[in-house]
Structure formats: structure tokens, C-alpha cells
Design a protein around this motif. Structure first.
Motif, mmCIF file in Angstrom:
data_model
loop_
_atom_site.group_PDB
_atom_site.id
_atom_site.type_symbol
_atom_site.label_atom_id
_atom_site.label_comp_id
_atom_site.label_asym_id
_atom_site.label_seq_id
_atom_site.Cartn_x
_atom_site.Cartn_y
_atom_site.Cartn_z
ATOM 1 N N PHE A 101 37.848 -2.505 12.331
ATOM 2 C CA PHE A 101 38.985 -3.105 13.019
ATOM 3 C C PHE A 101 40.140 -2.111 13.125
ATOM 4 C CE2 PHE A 101 43.095 -5.269 12.810
ATOM 5 C CZ PHE A 101 43.041 -5.993 13.989
ATOM 6 N N THR A 102 40.456 -1.446 12.024
ATOM 7 C CA THR A 102 41.569 -0.493 12.023
ATOM 8 C C THR A 102 41.336 0.616 13.049
ATOM 9 O OG1 THR A 102 42.094 -0.939 9.716
ATOM 10 C CG2 THR A 102 42.842 1.167 10.609
ATOM 11 N N LYS A 103 40.145 1.181 13.064
ATOM 12 C CA LYS A 103 39.854 2.269 13.999
ATOM 13 C C LYS A 103 39.812 1.774 15.436
ATOM 14 C CE LYS A 103 37.703 5.257 10.627
ATOM 15 N NZ LYS A 103 36.577 6.143 10.306
ATOM 16 N N SER A 104 39.399 0.523 15.643
ATOM 17 C CA SER A 104 39.334 -0.012 17.010
ATOM 18 C C SER A 104 40.720 -0.138 17.634
ATOM 19 C CB SER A 104 38.627 -1.371 17.033
ATOM 20 O OG SER A 104 39.467 -2.387 16.495
ATOM 21 N N ARG A 105 41.742 -0.245 16.809
ATOM 22 C CA ARG A 105 43.111 -0.398 17.305
ATOM 23 C C ARG A 105 43.586 0.837 18.073
ATOM 24 N NH1 ARG A 105 45.818 -5.278 15.526
ATOM 25 N NH2 ARG A 105 47.606 -4.064 16.113
ATOM 26 N N PHE A 106 42.944 1.985 17.855
ATOM 27 C CA PHE A 106 43.342 3.215 18.534
ATOM 28 C C PHE A 106 42.640 3.400 19.873
ATOM 29 C CE2 PHE A 106 44.324 3.904 14.082
ATOM 30 C CZ PHE A 106 45.643 4.303 14.180
ATOM 31 N N ARG A 107 41.707 2.501 20.180
ATOM 32 C CA ARG A 107 41.013 2.472 21.477
ATOM 33 C C ARG A 107 40.402 3.823 21.860
ATOM 34 N NH1 ARG A 107 45.670 -0.922 24.426
ATOM 35 N NH2 ARG A 107 45.415 -2.804 23.213
ATOM 36 N N GLY A 108 39.759 4.448 20.908
ATOM 37 C CA GLY A 108 39.119 5.729 21.159
ATOM 38 C C GLY A 108 37.729 5.564 21.738
ATOM 39 N N ASP A 109 37.086 6.674 21.956
ATOM 40 C CA ASP A 109 35.707 6.682 22.430
ATOM 41 C C ASP A 109 34.769 6.592 21.235
ATOM 42 O OD1 ASP A 109 36.530 7.055 25.082
ATOM 43 O OD2 ASP A 109 36.594 9.229 24.824
ATOM 44 N N ASN A 110 33.731 5.780 21.356
ATOM 45 C CA ASN A 110 32.719 5.666 20.312
ATOM 46 C C ASN A 110 31.522 6.520 20.684
ATOM 47 O OD1 ASN A 110 34.110 3.815 18.700
ATOM 48 N ND2 ASN A 110 33.398 2.103 19.929
ATOM 49 N N PHE A 111 30.960 7.172 19.689
ATOM 50 C CA PHE A 111 29.766 7.981 19.878
ATOM 51 C C PHE A 111 28.747 7.577 18.837
ATOM 52 C CE2 PHE A 111 33.331 10.499 21.352
ATOM 53 C CZ PHE A 111 32.881 10.949 22.579
ATOM 54 N N LYS A 112 27.495 7.484 19.256
ATOM 55 C CA LYS A 112 26.434 7.169 18.303
ATOM 56 C C LYS A 112 26.167 8.382 17.425
ATOM 57 C CE LYS A 112 23.808 3.797 20.932
ATOM 58 N NZ LYS A 112 22.471 3.478 21.467
ATOM 59 N N THR A 113 25.900 8.098 16.166
ATOM 60 C CA THR A 113 25.495 9.125 15.212
ATOM 61 C C THR A 113 24.165 8.671 14.636
ATOM 62 O OG1 THR A 113 27.799 9.571 14.667
ATOM 63 C CG2 THR A 113 26.151 10.354 13.109
ATOM 64 N N TYR A 114 23.223 9.589 14.553
ATOM 65 C CA TYR A 114 21.889 9.241 14.092
ATOM 66 C C TYR A 114 21.622 9.839 12.717
ATOM 67 C CZ TYR A 114 21.010 7.737 18.856
ATOM 68 O OH TYR A 114 21.070 7.082 20.059
ATOM 69 N N CYS A 115 20.803 9.137 11.947
ATOM 70 C CA CYS A 115 20.366 9.605 10.642
ATOM 71 C C CYS A 115 18.843 9.561 10.645
ATOM 72 C CB CYS A 115 20.928 8.688 9.558
ATOM 73 S SG CYS A 115 20.362 9.118 7.917
ATOM 74 N N CYS A 116 18.231 10.675 10.338
ATOM 75 C CA CYS A 116 16.765 10.744 10.340
ATOM 76 C C CYS A 116 16.236 10.619 8.912
ATOM 77 C CB CYS A 116 16.307 12.067 10.924
ATOM 78 S SG CYS A 116 16.819 12.288 12.637
ATOM 79 N N HIS A 117 15.107 9.948 8.793
ATOM 80 C CA HIS A 117 14.467 9.798 7.492
ATOM 81 C C HIS A 117 12.972 9.683 7.723
ATOM 82 C CE1 HIS A 117 14.550 5.501 8.560
ATOM 83 N NE2 HIS A 117 15.788 5.743 8.925
ATOM 84 N N ARG A 118 12.208 9.982 6.692
ATOM 85 C CA ARG A 118 10.750 10.033 6.825
ATOM 86 C C ARG A 118 10.084 8.662 6.764
ATOM 87 N NH1 ARG A 118 8.482 15.429 5.310
ATOM 88 N NH2 ARG A 118 10.302 16.760 5.081
ATOM 89 N N ARG A 119 10.640 7.761 5.972
ATOM 90 C CA ARG A 119 10.010 6.451 5.782
ATOM 91 C C ARG A 119 10.745 5.388 6.599
ATOM 92 N NH1 ARG A 119 9.645 9.183 0.961
ATOM 93 N NH2 ARG A 119 11.733 8.649 0.268
ATOM 94 N N SER A 120 10.050 4.298 6.894
ATOM 95 C CA SER A 120 10.696 3.217 7.653
ATOM 96 C C SER A 120 11.784 2.537 6.829
ATOM 97 C CB SER A 120 9.664 2.191 8.124
ATOM 98 O OG SER A 120 9.023 1.609 7.015
ATOM 99 N N LEU A 121 11.666 2.603 5.517
ATOM 100 C CA LEU A 121 12.705 2.064 4.638
ATOM 101 C C LEU A 121 12.999 3.123 3.568
ATOM 102 C CD1 LEU A 121 14.491 -0.355 4.075
ATOM 103 C CD2 LEU A 121 12.709 -1.242 2.580
ATOM 104 N N PRO A 122 14.028 3.938 3.782
ATOM 105 C CA PRO A 122 14.321 5.051 2.859
ATOM 106 C C PRO A 122 15.063 4.565 1.601
ATOM 107 C CG PRO A 122 15.876 5.060 4.669
ATOM 108 C CD PRO A 122 14.902 3.955 4.950
ATOM 109 N N ALA A 123 14.381 3.794 0.777
ATOM 110 C CA ALA A 123 15.009 3.165 -0.389
ATOM 111 C C ALA A 123 15.540 4.182 -1.391
ATOM 112 C CB ALA A 123 14.012 2.225 -1.059
#
Length: 141
Positions: A106-128
Motif C-alpha cells: 500500500f505504501t509503495k502504491s501511493r507513489f504510483r510508480g511502474d511495477n516490474f515483475k521479478t523472477y526467482c528460479c529454483h530447482r524443485r516445484s516446492l523449494p522448502a
């Protein structure tokens, strides 16, 4: 570093880290911010607005507000783990007592900036194990 004072008493601060490209500062990202508990809400926005004006006057082209943990796109892409995405959505919805996910978004949305997706890669479907290590590093566990 930006500080706010009222009657000689510190009421808030924000520390920024520079982001470089080709040895030139192209942006800043707020690293840490705090406000005096006795001061009314809103000092963060005042400090941010002042910092943005200073950075703009210095010719800094961007301000990076950083990541918003667990702010996920509702659409699931083909390469994403559906199970992990459901767990992360559930943690965002029900885990605000662990970390203020919604308040930060909510706080960051108040600045009305551009959003960019960030990805995280992992080997397992559930990286516990990786999540367990991350929770230990951030002292959630």
C-alpha cells in the motif's frame, strides 16, 4: 540520508543506497526508514517527497522503491509452480502478522510508480529448504 526533526527532536529518517550503471548513479533505493512512535503517521511520505525532489535536482533519472515481497501477479505463467504460487498467495493473505506485506505494498502504491515483475528460479516445484534458509536468515524462525 534524510532526517526529519520537530522542535529539535528527531521524528524520522530514511537511508538510501545508490544504484550504479557504468560508474554513474542512476537511481536510489530506500534501505531503511524509521519514525518516532510519538510522532503522527505520515513522516515517511514527507521525507520521500523531499528526497525525490533532491534526487531530481541532482539529475538522478529514477527512484527504485525496491521489492514488494509476495506481491504476485494473479495470473500463473506456464513455467510457474502452481502449488508454490498458491502457498505464496496464502502467505500474503494470511501472513501479515509475520511481515507487513500489505502495508508495504500500500505504501509503495501511493507513489504510483511502474511495477516490474521479478523472477526467482529454483530447482524443485516446492523449494522448502530454500525457504527455510531464507526464513532463518531473516530471523522469522
Amino acid at each position: 540520508h534524510f532526517y526529519a526533526y520537530q522542535d529539535g527532536k528527531a521524528v524520522g529518517f530514511i537511508y538510501f543506497d545508490p544504484i550504479y550503471r557504468n560508474n554513474e548513479i542512476i537511481s536510489y533505493v530506500p534501505n531503511i526508514s524509521r519514525a518516532n512512535a510519538d510522532f503522527r503517521q505520515g513522516i515517511f511520505y514527507t521525507l520521500m517527497a523531499h528526497a525525490m525532489d533532491v534526487f531530481k535536482a541532482e539529475g538522478v533519472p529514477h527512484l527504485d522503491l525496491g521489492l514488494i515481497p509476495l506481491s504476485l501477479d494473479p495470473a500463473t505463467e506456464h513455467q510457474e509452480s502452481r502449488l508454490l504460487k498458491r502457498i505464496m498467495h496464502g502467505l500474503y493473505e494470511k501472513g501479515n502478522f509475520l511481515y507487513n506485506f500489505k502495508g508495504l505494498e500500500f505504501t509503495k502504491s501511493r507513489f504510483r510508480g511502474d511495477n516490474f515483475k521479478t523472477y526467482c528460479c529454483h530447482r524443485r516445484s516446492l523449494p522448502a529448504l530454500e525457504f527455510l534458509a531464507m526464513f532463518k536468515l531473516t530471523r522469522l524462525l
